[in-house]
Design a protein around this motif. Structure first.
Motif, short mmCIF file in Angstrom:
data_model
loop_
_atom_site.label_atom_id
_atom_site.label_comp_id
_atom_site.label_asym_id
_atom_site.label_seq_id
_atom_site.Cartn_x
_atom_site.Cartn_y
_atom_site.Cartn_z
N UNK A 147 0.83 -1.21 0.00
CA UNK A 147 0.00 0.00 0.00
C UNK A 147 0.86 1.26 0.00
N UNK A 148 1.84 1.32 0.90
CA UNK A 148 2.70 2.50 0.99
C UNK A 148 3.50 2.70 -0.29
N UNK A 149 4.01 1.62 -0.86
CA UNK A 149 4.76 1.73 -2.11
C UNK A 149 3.87 2.25 -3.24
N UNK A 150 2.61 1.83 -3.25
CA UNK A 150 1.69 2.29 -4.29
C UNK A 150 1.38 3.78 -4.17
N UNK A 151 1.61 4.34 -2.97
CA UNK A 151 1.39 5.76 -2.72
C UNK A 151 2.69 6.57 -2.80
N UNK A 152 3.73 5.94 -3.33
CA UNK A 152 5.03 6.61 -3.50
C UNK A 152 5.65 7.06 -2.18
N UNK A 153 5.42 6.28 -1.14
CA UNK A 153 6.08 6.53 0.15
C UNK A 153 7.47 5.90 0.10
N UNK A 154 8.53 6.65 0.40
CA UNK A 154 9.89 6.12 0.30
C UNK A 154 10.24 5.21 1.47
N UNK A 155 9.89 3.94 1.35
CA UNK A 155 10.09 2.99 2.44
C UNK A 155 11.55 2.59 2.57
N UNK A 156 12.00 2.46 3.80
CA UNK A 156 13.33 1.94 4.09
C UNK A 156 13.30 0.42 4.03
N UNK A 157 14.41 -0.16 3.63
CA UNK A 157 14.49 -1.62 3.58
C UNK A 157 14.62 -2.20 4.99
N UNK A 158 15.06 -1.40 5.94
CA UNK A 158 15.25 -1.90 7.31
C UNK A 158 13.93 -1.98 8.04
N UNK A 159 13.83 -2.94 8.95
CA UNK A 159 12.63 -3.13 9.76
C UNK A 159 13.05 -3.21 11.23
N UNK A 160 12.18 -2.74 12.11
CA UNK A 160 12.47 -2.77 13.54
C UNK A 160 11.32 -3.45 14.27
N UNK A 161 11.62 -4.54 14.94
CA UNK A 161 10.61 -5.25 15.72
C UNK A 161 10.31 -4.48 17.01
N UNK A 162 9.10 -4.66 17.50
CA UNK A 162 8.67 -4.00 18.74
C UNK A 162 8.38 -5.05 19.79
N UNK A 163 8.87 -4.84 20.98
CA UNK A 163 8.59 -5.72 22.11
C UNK A 163 7.20 -5.39 22.64
N UNK A 164 6.27 -6.29 22.44
CA UNK A 164 4.87 -6.02 22.83
C UNK A 164 4.70 -5.89 24.33
N UNK A 165 5.62 -6.46 25.12
CA UNK A 165 5.51 -6.36 26.58
C UNK A 165 5.94 -5.00 27.11
#
Length: 272
Positions: free
Chosen positions: A202-220
């Motif tokens: 979705x974001x790519x289709x809207x021309x949002x410049x996404x980073x290749x890196x991802x960051x996990x979130x600790x849900x606790x």
């Protein structure tokens, strides 16, 4: 993003929220309304004896004088910042209800965060985020303004996150880099209409410049984890859905939204 609301209770102070509002107004050519809400006894004398009544009346008069004089001061500030569309509105009414009602006529509410101001502390900010029905941009009063070129987007597939993405899309598209915090594989529950291909597509289709890196979130420890991940990514702004779980329990128990409102040094773009 066509109309911006900037609530305030101090007529002459210019915290960092003003810098952000000025940048948004210029960037999007969006009219900016400064809403000065007079609070009769905010920061005024304590009523512990009849002798303070005259002081209280004078305090209120000072606020009313500031409401009139503040218009010219705000106009001078707006012109120096090169803003074309701006206006000053003064109202003597309860702060939270007044801001929530005014928000209906605006696309974004820019709020100051300051624990020393009871109209900008975590409790009031939390109530405004819940009741404004509009996205809120919360900026720490002592922050140093930086245009949001690297934006962190917290994603957990909730309806609040979807609304945050949609509301912040203009900002996301203007960024140099958008870093997703959380699991991009998470989607909304079945039947809720997740975008084809998920949030990344979705974001790519809207021309949002996404980073290749991802960051996990600790849900606790989601609040602390998001703040740390956004800082590690060098983000200028954190976009997130607010109060994704039971609102009362999250607020009472100190959930992620409350933690970030109280502790995050980054500006927060919040949508309930």
């Amino acid at each position: 993003m066509r109309d911006l609301l900037l609530p305030l209770t101090r007529a002459y102070a210019r915290p960092a929220s003003f810098d952000y509002a000025a940048w948004l107004s210029a960037e999007f050519k969006a009219p900016l309304t400064a809403l000065y809400v007079i609070q009769a006894f905010l920061g005024g004398p304590v009523f512990d004896s009849p002798a303070v009544i005259s002081d209280a009346i004078e305090f209120l008069r000072e606020q009313r004088r500031a409401a009139g004089e503040g218009s010219a001061a705000f106009g001078d500030w707006a012109q120096r910042r090169g803003l074309d569309g701006y206006r000053w509105q003064a109202v003597e009414a309860p702060y939270e209800k007044t801001v929530a009602a005014a928000a209906d006529w605006h696309d974004l509410v820019v709020l100051e965060a300051d624990e020393g101001n009871e109209c900008a502390d975590v409790t009031t900010l939390g109530q405004l985020v819940l009741t404004c029905r509009r996205p809120c941009l919360v900026v720490r009063s002592a922050a140093v303004f930086a245009p949001p070129r690297r934006i962190a987007l917290a994603w957990n597939g909730s309806a609040e996150c979807v609304r945050a993405v949609r509301s912040a899309l203009d900002l996301l598209q203007r960024a140099e880099e958008v870093i997703v915090l959380g699991d991009v594989g998470l989607s909304r529950p079945r039947g809720c209409g997740s975008p084809p291909g998920g949030i990344t597509a979705y974001l790519e289709s809207k021309d949002v410049p996404l980073s290749a890196s991802r960051h996990r979130i600790d849900s606790d420890a989601a609040g602390e984890s998001m703040a740390r991940a956004a800082a590690d990514a060098g983000a200028d702004l954190l976009v997130m859905g607010a109060y994704g779980h039971n609102r009362l329990s999250e607020w009472m128990l100190g959930g992620a939204t409350r933690h970030l409102l109280q502790h995050s040094a980054l500006p927060l773009f919040l949508q309930h």
